[in-house]
Design a protein around this motif. Structure first.
Motif, PDB file in Angstrom:
ATOM      1  N   LYS A 177       1.039  -1.240   0.224  1.00 19.00           N
ATOM      2  CA  LYS A 177      -0.244   0.268  -0.192  1.00 19.00           C
ATOM      3  C   LYS A 177       1.049   0.872  -0.023  1.00 19.00           C
ATOM      4  O   LYS A 177       1.679   0.864   0.021  1.00 19.00           O
ATOM      5  CB  LYS A 177      -0.884   0.106   1.237  1.00 19.00           C
ATOM      6  CG  LYS A 177      -1.555  -0.985   1.620  1.00 19.00           C
ATOM      7  CD  LYS A 177      -2.332  -1.197   2.386  1.00 19.00           C
ATOM      8  CE  LYS A 177      -3.983  -2.465   2.813  1.00 19.00           C
ATOM      9  NZ  LYS A 177      -4.449  -2.345   3.769  1.00 19.00           N
ATOM     10  N   SER A 215       0.240   6.050  -0.305  1.00 22.49           N
ATOM     11  CA  SER A 215      -0.515   6.682   0.388  1.00 22.49           C
ATOM     12  C   SER A 215       0.428   8.140   0.154  1.00 22.49           C
ATOM     13  O   SER A 215       1.569   8.418   0.980  1.00 22.49           O
ATOM     14  CB  SER A 215      -0.899   7.317   1.649  1.00 22.49           C
ATOM     15  OG  SER A 215      -0.078   6.973   2.675  1.00 22.49           O
ATOM     16  N   VAL A 244       0.057  12.552   0.577  1.00 22.73           N
ATOM     17  CA  VAL A 244      -1.346  14.141   0.485  1.00 22.73           C
ATOM     18  C   VAL A 244       0.088  15.624   0.549  1.00 22.73           C
ATOM     19  O   VAL A 244       1.262  15.176   1.197  1.00 22.73           O
ATOM     20  CB  VAL A 244      -1.689  13.810   2.254  1.00 22.73           C
ATOM     21  CG1 VAL A 244      -1.195  14.053   2.790  1.00 22.73           C
ATOM     22  CG2 VAL A 244      -2.734  14.634   2.109  1.00 22.73           C
ATOM     23  N   GLU A 268      -4.702  14.560  -2.560  1.00 25.86           N
ATOM     24  CA  GLU A 268      -4.368  12.690  -1.346  1.00 25.86           C
ATOM     25  C   GLU A 268      -4.620  12.353  -2.720  1.00 25.86           C
ATOM     26  O   GLU A 268      -5.862  11.582  -2.990  1.00 25.86           O
ATOM     27  CB  GLU A 268      -4.962  13.132  -0.477  1.00 25.86           C
ATOM     28  CG  GLU A 268      -4.821  12.306   0.633  1.00 25.86           C
ATOM     29  CD  GLU A 268      -5.886  12.001   1.766  1.00 25.86           C
ATOM     30  OE1 GLU A 268      -6.138  11.503   2.904  1.00 25.86           O
ATOM     31  OE2 GLU A 268      -7.365  12.195   1.651  1.00 25.86           O
ATOM     32  N   VAL A 269      -3.581  11.016  -2.309  1.00 28.65           N
ATOM     33  CA  VAL A 269      -4.219   9.755  -3.048  1.00 28.65           C
ATOM     34  C   VAL A 269      -3.636   8.623  -2.231  1.00 28.65           C
ATOM     35  O   VAL A 269      -3.124   9.512  -1.520  1.00 28.65           O
ATOM     36  CB  VAL A 269      -2.888   9.924  -4.601  1.00 28.65           C
ATOM     37  CG1 VAL A 269      -3.212  11.034  -5.511  1.00 28.65           C
ATOM     38  CG2 VAL A 269      -1.368  10.411  -4.045  1.00 28.65           C
ATOM     39  N   GLY A 270      -3.694   7.589  -3.217  1.00 30.20           N
ATOM     40  CA  GLY A 270      -3.748   6.131  -2.114  1.00 30.20           C
ATOM     41  C   GLY A 270      -3.382   5.035  -3.244  1.00 30.20           C
ATOM     42  O   GLY A 270      -4.277   5.307  -4.428  1.00 30.20           O
ATOM     43  N   GLU A 280      -2.260   6.283  -8.581  1.00 32.69           N
ATOM     44  CA  GLU A 280      -2.540   7.751  -8.693  1.00 32.69           C
ATOM     45  C   GLU A 280      -1.824   8.533  -8.457  1.00 32.69           C
ATOM     46  O   GLU A 280      -0.281   8.482  -7.492  1.00 32.69           O
ATOM     47  CB  GLU A 280      -3.465   6.984  -7.004  1.00 32.69           C
ATOM     48  CG  GLU A 280      -4.154   6.364  -7.553  1.00 32.69           C
ATOM     49  CD  GLU A 280      -5.989   6.833  -6.605  1.00 32.69           C
ATOM     50  OE1 GLU A 280      -5.737   7.414  -5.771  1.00 32.69           O
ATOM     51  OE2 GLU A 280      -6.617   5.829  -6.827  1.00 32.69           O
ATOM     52  N   ALA A 296       1.263   7.854  -5.924  1.00 35.79           N
ATOM     53  CA  ALA A 296       1.379   6.901  -5.184  1.00 35.79           C
ATOM     54  C   ALA A 296       1.208   5.369  -5.852  1.00 35.79           C
ATOM     55  O   ALA A 296       0.306   5.096  -6.715  1.00 35.79           O
ATOM     56  CB  ALA A 296      -0.232   6.394  -4.134  1.00 35.79           C
ATOM     57  N   GLY A 298       5.296   6.490  -2.072  1.00 37.55           N
ATOM     58  CA  GLY A 298       4.384   7.103  -1.923  1.00 37.55           C
ATOM     59  C   GLY A 298       4.936   8.491  -1.881  1.00 37.55           C
ATOM     60  O   GLY A 298       6.326   8.540  -0.754  1.00 37.55           O
ATOM     61  N   CYS A 307       3.684   4.279   3.478  1.00 40.34           N
ATOM     62  CA  CYS A 307       3.447   2.519   2.542  1.00 40.34           C
ATOM     63  C   CYS A 307       4.014   1.435   3.167  1.00 40.34           C
ATOM     64  O   CYS A 307       4.282   1.777   4.489  1.00 40.34           O
ATOM     65  CB  CYS A 307       4.685   2.226   1.415  1.00 40.34           C
ATOM     66  SG  CYS A 307       6.835   2.470   2.367  1.00 40.34           S
TER      67      CYS A 307
END
Length: 314
Positions: free
Chosen positions: A43, A45, A47, A72-74, A81, A113, A122, A240
């Motif tokens: 994962k 992210s 921002v 803000e992305v993820g 993204e 991300a 990220g 991450c």
């Protein structure tokens, strides 16, 4: 005169029988293998800005929340993204007669991300960024030339967190030296206080987080009908979580060596009294094949003997 319906096998038929015996004795069953299990994706992210502010007004005993995020992305949704917006405009009822104000202005404000089978990343980048709050339209609570926050998580490796800032930042019009990993307070009489946590980096065995700037704000501008602004502002944060690598396939068991029989309940193997066939190039099937061939040869010899004896009688 000898006359019989029985026909002895000729040389060709005998050779065919021997070849068939060899093929049957060399056949072996096939072994099927299962599919390998796949790992789990990581994962990531990022921002650019997140605000959690409370704005109190002069002429009303009320507080207005200013909870906003910018870029803000993820991931892993879609695997990657990204967002890029250089100005965030906000409005609050009762502040400057409802006119919009810019919470953030920047020449570059991007967040990305990205996640694949092995790595999650990220990242946030800011260039010439300035953060404003209601009631202080001409003064930024902080301005900075460049900011980078990056978190990288790779399967099987130690995650990495990186937050980069210039040597100085501007807080409420005052130049402040950056103390990496520390906290700095700036108090401006008649305006308020801003406390900064700079370049925070955290990692665990599977995660990483980097935050360039964390601001705790308490200002009383007494301007544009604003009595007080309190709360926090996060500028450039990335995180991450490591992907889980697919398990290694289990090795196939090695075949047992001829002449050895494993014994249960112990660690040693007991050698049995079997002949060593490696010297002649044979294996465990050789005695069976030799017996079949000997039987065929004996049968052929017996038939030849009977034929000669009958021919003598004639």
């Amino acid at each position: 005169m000898y006359n019989s319906a029985f026909r002895r096998p000729g040389p060709r038929r005998a050779a065919t029988l021997i070849a068939t015996a060899l093929l049957l004795s060399s056949a072996a069953p096939a072994v099927a293998t299962g599919a390998e299990e796949t790992g789990e994706t990581g994962k990531a992210s990022a921002v650019v800005l997140r605000s959690g502010l409370q704005v109190s007004l002069l002429n009303k005993a009320v507080e207005l929340p200013l909870d906003l995020t910018l870029n803000e992305v993820g991931a892993p949704e879609g695997g990657q993204e990204s967002a890029e917006k250089t100005a965030l405009t906000a409005t609050l009822d009762g502040v400057d007669q409802g006119r919009p104000f810019h919470l953030l202005r920047a020449d570059v404000a991007s967040a990305t991300a990205t996640v694949d089978d092995e790595t999650a990343v990220g990242e946030v980048k800011l260039v010439n960024a300035a953060v404003h709050v209601p009631g202080l339209p001409g003064t930024s609570i902080i301005s900075v030339e460049s900011v980078t926050a990056r978190a990288t998580c790779t399967a099987g490796e130690q995650p990495e967190a990186l937050a980069e800032l210039p040597a100085t930042v501007d807080v409420l019009g005052t130049e402040v030296a950056v103390t990496l990993g520390g906290t700095t307070s700036v108090d401006i009489p008649g305006v308020g206080t801003v406390e900064l946590a700079l370049a925070a980096e955290e990692t665990t065995d599977t995660t990483a987080a980097a935050t360039a700037l964390q601001l705790d704000v308490a200002v009383n501008p007494l301007n544009l009908n604003v009595a007080e602004v309190e709360g926090s502002v996060t500028l450039a944060a990335a995180g991450c979580e490591s992907p889980v690598a697919a398990p290694e396939p289990e090795p196939e068991p090695e075949p047992e060596e001829p002449g050895k029989t494993p014994q249960t309940g112990g660690e040693e193997e007991v050698e049995t009294k079997t002949p060593d066939l490696a010297e002649t190039g044979g294996d465990s099937r050789t005695p069976i094949i030799a017996a079949c061939a000997a039987a065929l040869v004996a049968a052929g010899g017996g038939l030849m003997f009977l034929r000669r004896r009958n021919a003598g009688r004639d």
